[in-house]
Design a protein around this motif. Structure first.
Motif, PDB file in Angstrom:
ATOM      1  N   GLN A 127      45.758  18.396  66.716  1.00 20.72           N
ATOM      2  CA  GLN A 127      45.655  17.917  65.408  1.00 20.72           C
ATOM      3  C   GLN A 127      44.784  18.613  64.804  1.00 20.72           C
ATOM      4  OE1 GLN A 127      41.748  15.782  67.175  1.00 20.72           O
ATOM      5  NE2 GLN A 127      43.071  13.528  66.245  1.00 20.72           N
ATOM      6  N   ILE A 128      44.409  20.539  66.039  1.00 21.46           N
ATOM      7  CA  ILE A 128      43.870  21.403  64.863  1.00 21.46           C
ATOM      8  C   ILE A 128      45.138  22.198  64.109  1.00 21.46           C
ATOM      9  CG2 ILE A 128      42.790  23.527  65.136  1.00 21.46           C
ATOM     10  CD1 ILE A 128      40.788  22.214  67.904  1.00 21.46           C
ATOM     11  N   VAL A 129      46.190  22.107  65.174  1.00 22.02           N
ATOM     12  CA  VAL A 129      47.360  23.044  65.014  1.00 22.02           C
ATOM     13  C   VAL A 129      47.939  22.555  63.719  1.00 22.02           C
ATOM     14  CG1 VAL A 129      49.944  23.774  65.484  1.00 22.02           C
ATOM     15  CG2 VAL A 129      47.523  23.396  66.938  1.00 22.02           C
ATOM     16  N   TRP A 130      48.005  20.996  63.626  1.00 21.52           N
ATOM     17  CA  TRP A 130      48.584  20.124  62.701  1.00 21.52           C
ATOM     18  C   TRP A 130      47.163  20.602  60.978  1.00 21.52           C
ATOM     19  CZ3 TRP A 130      47.068  16.965  58.544  1.00 21.52           C
ATOM     20  CH2 TRP A 130      48.192  16.097  57.957  1.00 21.52           C
ATOM     21  N   LEU A 131      46.362  20.090  61.342  1.00 19.66           N
ATOM     22  CA  LEU A 131      44.950  20.610  60.550  1.00 19.66           C
ATOM     23  C   LEU A 131      45.800  22.542  59.513  1.00 19.66           C
ATOM     24  CD1 LEU A 131      42.514  20.341  58.464  1.00 19.66           C
ATOM     25  CD2 LEU A 131      42.151  21.244  60.110  1.00 19.66           C
ATOM     26  N   ASP A 132      45.599  23.066  60.550  1.00 19.51           N
ATOM     27  CA  ASP A 132      45.775  24.862  59.899  1.00 19.51           C
ATOM     28  C   ASP A 132      47.337  24.810  59.252  1.00 19.51           C
ATOM     29  OD1 ASP A 132      43.057  25.582  60.777  1.00 19.51           O
ATOM     30  OD2 ASP A 132      43.364  26.428  62.590  1.00 19.51           O
ATOM     31  N   GLU A 201      49.448   9.871  62.490  1.00 18.53           N
ATOM     32  CA  GLU A 201      48.019   9.638  61.924  1.00 18.53           C
ATOM     33  C   GLU A 201      46.967   9.959  61.444  1.00 18.53           C
ATOM     34  OE1 GLU A 201      45.674   9.820  65.647  1.00 18.53           O
ATOM     35  OE2 GLU A 201      47.205   8.801  66.787  1.00 18.53           O
ATOM     36  N   PHE A 202      47.274  11.082  60.938  1.00 16.98           N
ATOM     37  CA  PHE A 202      46.605  12.031  59.968  1.00 16.98           C
ATOM     38  C   PHE A 202      47.425  11.843  58.582  1.00 16.98           C
ATOM     39  CE2 PHE A 202      44.563  16.093  61.964  1.00 16.98           C
ATOM     40  CZ  PHE A 202      43.772  15.216  63.108  1.00 16.98           C
ATOM     41  N   GLU A 244      48.986  17.411  48.657  1.00 12.36           N
ATOM     42  CA  GLU A 244      49.938  16.187  48.206  1.00 12.36           C
ATOM     43  C   GLU A 244      51.158  16.083  48.248  1.00 12.36           C
ATOM     44  OE1 GLU A 244      48.755  14.053  44.950  1.00 12.36           O
ATOM     45  OE2 GLU A 244      46.884  13.677  45.476  1.00 12.36           O
ATOM     46  N   ALA A 245      52.270  17.539  47.873  1.00 13.24           N
ATOM     47  CA  ALA A 245      52.868  18.141  48.069  1.00 13.24           C
ATOM     48  C   ALA A 245      53.131  18.321  49.902  1.00 13.24           C
ATOM     49  CB  ALA A 245      53.576  19.305  47.494  1.00 13.24           C
ATOM     50  N   ARG A 246      52.368  18.844  50.579  1.00 15.07           N
ATOM     51  CA  ARG A 246      53.213  19.699  51.650  1.00 15.07           C
ATOM     52  C   ARG A 246      52.881  18.729  52.719  1.00 15.07           C
ATOM     53  NH1 ARG A 246      53.250  24.250  53.173  1.00 15.07           N
ATOM     54  NH2 ARG A 246      52.200  25.336  55.548  1.00 15.07           N
ATOM     55  N   LEU A 247      51.451  17.515  52.191  1.00 15.75           N
ATOM     56  CA  LEU A 247      51.690  16.262  52.843  1.00 15.75           C
ATOM     57  C   LEU A 247      53.087  15.804  52.720  1.00 15.75           C
ATOM     58  CD1 LEU A 247      47.508  15.025  52.510  1.00 15.75           C
ATOM     59  CD2 LEU A 247      49.088  15.474  54.869  1.00 15.75           C
ATOM     60  N   ALA A 248      53.399  15.402  51.730  1.00 15.68           N
ATOM     61  CA  ALA A 248      54.912  14.998  51.254  1.00 15.68           C
ATOM     62  C   ALA A 248      56.456  15.785  51.748  1.00 15.68           C
ATOM     63  CB  ALA A 248      55.233  14.767  50.052  1.00 15.68           C
ATOM     64  N   HIS A 249      55.884  16.951  53.317  1.00 12.56           N
ATOM     65  CA  HIS A 249      56.764  17.803  53.169  1.00 12.56           C
ATOM     66  C   HIS A 249      56.087  18.284  54.773  1.00 12.56           C
ATOM     67  CE1 HIS A 249      58.253  18.014  48.886  1.00 12.56           C
ATOM     68  NE2 HIS A 249      59.241  18.193  50.496  1.00 12.56           N
ATOM     69  N   THR A 250      56.091  17.417  55.514  1.00 13.02           N
ATOM     70  CA  THR A 250      54.537  17.652  56.912  1.00 13.02           C
ATOM     71  C   THR A 250      56.129  18.164  57.864  1.00 13.02           C
ATOM     72  OG1 THR A 250      54.778  15.607  57.283  1.00 13.02           O
ATOM     73  CG2 THR A 250      52.931  16.835  56.415  1.00 13.02           C
TER      74      THR A 250
END
Length: 265
Positions: A127-132, A201-202, A244-250
């Motif tokens: 979770q923390i790595v994903w956020l960072d 999930e995130f 939003e762009a970053r979330l579309a390309h996780t």
């Protein structure tokens, strides 16, 4: 899905308690008029309001995702404050920081997280790595973890180095889709085995509405000055569009993290 509307309290700084000499931004422990102690991040410090914006947006994103972060507050610094301060460097900092600053609730007697002492489970590490990776936070390394253990729980602090693209705003739309190569130095990367599960999930938690409500917290007077945008609202929307762009390309930053993790093991 429940939408969380973030809100920040406002406090007034009444007493400068002590400087925290870690880092170049000279944060300090202050007392506010609600009788609580806060770690104050000053707008007059080296990185200016951009560090405060990063701290605010990253912190509220973390909170929406269910991660532990000290309460953030807007902290007003009056122009009369600090005139009696004998340290010239601190007096200058206080003078340049009149107005709206950002405080984090002070976690009394918390201890710095040490990966050799405390093991973080795979889910929390992921979770923390994903956020960072999302917020491009370069400052969660073994040398400087920016995590605290408080009441046997892991708390995240100090996100002022996140969103480093906003110091110039060059090619920011392209940067939103870039991998986060600095993840290779992340202190929790070895334990982050559940990035794909956490991703699903995130992403569900961070709706466009949720992002809008977070960026709407950024005060207008933090978005003026050397801004490349015509209005504070246009500036705010750039942060929303980046996220939003970053979330579309996780998948781009997850693949980078998984590749970096394999190289470590």
């Amino acid at each position: 899905m429940k939408h969380t509307q973030p809100e920040l309290r406002s406090v007034n700084v009444v007493r400068y308690v002590t400087p925290l000499r870690e880092g170049g931004s000279l944060p300090a422990i202050i007392e506010a008029d609600d009788d609580f102690l806060y770690v104050l991040k000053f707008r007059g410090a080296g990185q200016g309001v951009k560090a405060l914006i990063a701290e605010l947006v990253a912190g509220e994103l973390a909170r929406v995702l269910g991660l532990r972060i000290p309460e953030l507050v807007f902290a007003n610094l009056d122009e009369s404050f600090g005139r009696a301060e004998p340290d010239e460097e601190i007096q200058d900092l206080l003078q340049f920081s009149v107005g709206l600053n950002l405080g984090l609730h002070y976690l009394s007697r918390a201890i710095t997280f040490d990966s050799l002492v405390t093991t973080v489970d795979a889910r929390l590490a992921s979770q923390i790595v994903w956020l960072d990776c999302l917020i491009t936070n370069v400052d969660r390394t073994a040398r400087n973890t920016n995590m605290l253990m408080w009441h046997k729980e892991l708390w995240l602090i100090d996100h002022g180095a996140a969103f480093y693209f906003h110091h110039s705003w060059q090619n920011w739309k392209e940067q939103a889709k870039r991998p986060f190569v600095q993840v290779k130095d992340h202190v929790l990367l070895p334990q982050a085995t559940q990035l794909t599960e956490v991703d699903a999930e995130f992403k569900a938690l961070l709706s466009p509405e949720q992002i809008q409500s977070i960026v709407s917290l950024i005060p207008d007077d933090w978005l003026t000055g050397d801004s490349p945008f015509a209005t504070p609202e246009e500036h705010r929307q750039a942060y929303a569009q980046f996220l939003e762009a970053r979330l579309a390309h996780t998948d781009i930053f997850i693949q980078e993290a998984q590749h970096a993790r394999k190289a470590l093991i």
